[in-house]
Design a protein around this motif. Structure first.
Motif: not given
Length: 214
Positions: A171-173, A178-181, A185-187
């Protein structure tokens, strides 16, 4: 003539003696069959009627050589608590960062992704997303679909936003990816979203799917 007595006196005297002693003599040799011996008594002592048969006098019961166990009072020892007790119901638990008002059944990894997603929102002062059973089911179906087709594609299901990923081991990975995309990240940080669902299928992957609702 019986071999139990010898004719050593005149016959008349013998007959007289036999008549006068009728009440005393029992003919031991001819009545031995009526005298019970120890072995026959022993057999009766352990011969019990079969279930359902009429029993006569209660037989003498020979005690069991090992005896009967004495009744023991029930003991209720204090249970030993494990060093790291498992959650009471890990599939339906609700946490501060994964509120679950519908009490939807969740896997540990599903709940963990939701917690990590909400932690990112919380850092920026955004509202916490609540677990939605419909979105959970959507994600489980679509993650399975991607795994069976070995294809990373978005679904056409009913949702407000969707993030997908492949081959992240935890889950962390996957949340970090997602946060680096920018688009993913916007979602995660969209202010209008109110609910969330997520799942993963490990075969041919893992394949991850995350959906958001208004």
């Amino acid at each position: 003539m019986s071999q139990c007595a010898k004719w050593t006196l005149p016959s008349a005297q013998i007959l007289l003696l036999m008549l006068s002693a009728t009440s005393l003599l029992t003919g031991a040799c001819g009545r031995m069959d009526t005298v019970a011996d120890a072995s026959s008594v022993g057999e009766a002592a352990v011969s019990f009627p079969e279930p359902g048969e009429e029993a006569g006098e209660d037989p003498v019961r020979i005690p069991d050589p090992v005896g009967e166990a004495a009744p023991v009072e029930p003991i209720n020892p204090t249970p030993i608590q494990p060093a790291n007790p498992a959650p009471q119901n890990p599939e339906t638990s609700s946490t501060a960062l994964a509120p679950n008002p519908q009490n939807a059944a969740m896997k540990d990894f599903e709940r963990r992704v939701i917690e990590l997603t909400n932690a990112e929102r919380q850092k920026r002062g955004l509202s916490i997303l609540t677990v939605n059973a419909h979105l959970l089911n959507n994600c489980r179906q679509w993650a399975g679909n991607m795994a069976s087709r070995r294809s990373l594609n978005h679904s056409n299901m009913d949702f407000g936003g969707e993030n997908i990923a492949w081959n992240q081991s935890s889950p962390e990975e996957v949340v970090t990816s997602w946060m680096n995309s920018p688009g993913h990240r916007a979602n995660i940080l969209r202010t209008g979203f109110r609910s969330i669902g997520v799942s993963m299928v490990s075969s041919n992957g893992p394949y991850w799917c995350q959906q958001f609702g208004w």
